[in-house]
Scaffold this active site. Structure first.
Site, short mmCIF file in Angstrom:
data_model
loop_
_atom_site.label_atom_id
_atom_site.label_comp_id
_atom_site.label_asym_id
_atom_site.label_seq_id
_atom_site.Cartn_x
_atom_site.Cartn_y
_atom_site.Cartn_z
N LYS A 1 -5.78 -19.67 19.07
CA LYS A 1 -4.31 -19.70 19.20
C LYS A 1 -3.70 -20.72 18.24
O LYS A 1 -2.63 -20.48 17.68
CB LYS A 1 -3.91 -20.07 20.64
CG LYS A 1 -4.19 -18.98 21.66
CD LYS A 1 -2.99 -18.06 21.84
CE LYS A 1 -3.30 -16.79 22.62
NZ LYS A 1 -3.57 -17.04 24.03
N LYS B 1 -9.13 -3.63 16.71
CA LYS B 1 -8.78 -3.38 18.10
C LYS B 1 -7.34 -2.83 18.17
O LYS B 1 -6.46 -3.35 17.47
CB LYS B 1 -8.87 -4.73 18.81
CG LYS B 1 -8.78 -4.67 20.30
CD LYS B 1 -9.09 -6.02 20.90
CE LYS B 1 -8.24 -6.22 22.13
NZ LYS B 1 -8.61 -7.33 22.94
N LYS C 1 -0.47 -3.74 19.66
CA LYS C 1 0.91 -3.52 19.26
C LYS C 1 1.22 -4.30 17.99
O LYS C 1 1.89 -3.79 17.09
CB LYS C 1 1.79 -4.06 20.40
CG LYS C 1 3.10 -3.38 20.52
CD LYS C 1 3.78 -3.89 21.77
CE LYS C 1 5.04 -3.14 22.03
NZ LYS C 1 5.59 -3.35 23.34
P1 AMP Z 1 -3.07 -7.77 26.12
O1 AMP Z 1 -2.02 -6.76 25.90
O2 AMP Z 1 -3.81 -8.14 24.87
O3 AMP Z 1 -2.61 -8.96 26.93
O4 AMP Z 1 -4.19 -7.07 27.01
C1 AMP Z 1 -3.99 -6.65 28.34
C2 AMP Z 1 -5.25 -6.02 28.84
O5 AMP Z 1 -5.57 -4.86 28.09
C3 AMP Z 1 -6.48 -6.95 28.71
O6 AMP Z 1 -7.26 -6.85 29.88
C4 AMP Z 1 -7.21 -6.43 27.50
O7 AMP Z 1 -8.59 -6.64 27.59
C5 AMP Z 1 -6.85 -4.94 27.50
N1 AMP Z 1 -6.76 -4.45 26.11
C6 AMP Z 1 -5.75 -4.66 25.23
N2 AMP Z 1 -6.00 -4.05 24.05
C7 AMP Z 1 -7.22 -3.45 24.18
C8 AMP Z 1 -8.05 -2.66 23.31
N3 AMP Z 1 -7.68 -2.35 22.08
N4 AMP Z 1 -9.22 -2.23 23.79
C9 AMP Z 1 -9.61 -2.51 25.05
N5 AMP Z 1 -8.88 -3.24 25.92
C10 AMP Z 1 -7.70 -3.70 25.50
#
Ligand code: AMP
Ligand code: TRP
Length: 332
Positions: free
Chosen positions: A115, A196, A199
């Site tokens: 971060k 990965k 957004k």
């Molecule tokens: P975030 O939006 O990064 O806070 O992620 C929210 C949840 O979605 C978390 O539990 C992440 O592990 C899962 N997540 C987000 N992006 C991915 C991805 N590309 N592949 C798998 N899991 C994801």
């Protein structure tokens, strides 16, 4: 609490409309756990503040995420679904936990270092305390299991150590050591086929997109780079489009794509059209429910407010025990 097998807690930052990565990596799992566990799911808006420059979209993003969660089958009758800041006890527990946290443990965490790299101009105190706040989320509800992606493993281990330090320091067993429940789909790749899905990289496919938008996105997906021309045979094993077929297409279609791609019997365009069709078919009921829910924003907010009230009762039960264990002067 009930006949269920234990308490599950998970949280996600309010990133607004959710994408296929969130859905396959987190939301589907949240839904599946509801039957067997008492689940508590939280939109962690306070965590979002740690890296946020503007809060203008925070309310809208929390609402959009709640819509996606509910439309995907997270059920307020089964689970407690709420917004973190509606239970301010979490910030109190965060403060108490900070007293048993050596500073070096926080600065050493790989997630903190990452971060700092990402936001060198905004290394605030809250950012350093991010893992303590996450531990407070989990410990406040005395959760047994925490479904998260593998990237959160250091935070989970940190929370477990914190429980041991706190319980030892105050000679108590009020806090419960949580276990990580690693999600089955660890990493969904984006349309670029490299990184990965996320957004911020604009390589995502939104759950709430229209069928046309979805098709457009799928058509931009990067395929096996070795396949230059329609007549070249392809290799589904290295193609991200095929990974999605394995999730969204029927066994016969998967078999057909696997076979025909290798002999150039099917081209990438047709292969992607079929995938787009199947993703749209899969998401049709979700999208209909989402549109329905969005007709009554107050009802969605009521779900979150009600969840907040239920969560607060549980939180206060823990806090009474925590304050007593620490030895804070009684209020009565
Ligand atoms: P975030 O939006 O990064 O806070 O992620 C929210 C949840 O979605 C978390 O539990 C992440 O592990 C899962 N997540 C987000 N992006 C991915 C991805 N590309 N592949 C798998 N899991 C994801
Ligand atoms: N740190 C988690 C993430 O970035 C979000 C989170 C906050 C969380 N509190 C939590 C996850 C408690 C599980 C349990 O994805």
């Amino acid at each position: 609490m009930s006949k269920k097998k234990g308490i599950v807690f998970s949280g996600a930052r309010p990133t607004g409309r959710q994408h296929l990565g969130n859905y396959l990596g987190a939301i589907q799992n949240y839904v599946a756990l509801q039957k067997d566990y008492q689940c508590i799911y939280c939109i962690v808006d306070i965590h979002a503040l740690t890296t946020m420059e503007s809060t203008l979209e925070l309310r809208q993003n929390s609402y959009e995420m709640a819509l996606d969660w509910l439309a995907a089958g997270m059920d307020p009758q089964e689970s407690v679904i709420f917004i973190q800041s509606h239970v301010p006890e979490v910030t109190e527990l965060h403060t108490y936990l900070s007293m048993v946290t050596p500073l070096g443990k926080l600065t050493d965490l790989p997630t903190f270092k990452e971060k700092v790299r990402q936001h060198p101009d905004n290394v605030n105190y809250g950012l350093l305390g991010y893992p303590i706040l996450m531990a407070a989320d989990i410990l406040l509800y005395r959760a047994n299991y925490v479904p998260v992606g593998i990237d959160q493993a250091p935070h989970l281990e940190f929370a477990r150590e914190l429980v041991r330090s706190f319980n030892f320091r105050y000679n108590t067993n009020v806090l419960v050591e949580p276990h990580m429940k690693a999600t089955k789909v660890p990493k969904v790749l984006g349309t670029d086929g490299q990184q990965k899905m996320s957004k911020s990289l604009n390589n995502h496919i939104e759950l709430a997109a229209t069928p046309e938008e979805t098709t457009k996105r799928v058509m931009t997906m990067v395929t096996d780079p070795a396949r230059q021309r329609r007549s070249d045979p392809g290799n589904p094993d290295v193609c991200n489009v095929f990974s999605f077929h394995k999730i969204f297409s029927s066994p016969e279609e998967i078999e057909m794509v696997n076979r025909e791609c290798r002999v150039a019997g099917i081209g990438c365009v047709d292969c992607k059209k079929l995938l787009a069709q199947n993703i749209n078919k899969h998401l049709e009921p979700f999208r209909a429910r989402r549109i329905d829910l969005d007709q009554k924003p107050e009802a969605v907010m009521d779900v979150l407010h009600d969840g907040g009230k239920r969560a607060r009762v549980l939180a206060e039960e823990t806090m009474v025990l925590v304050r007593d264990a620490i030895g804070l002067p009684s209020t009565k």
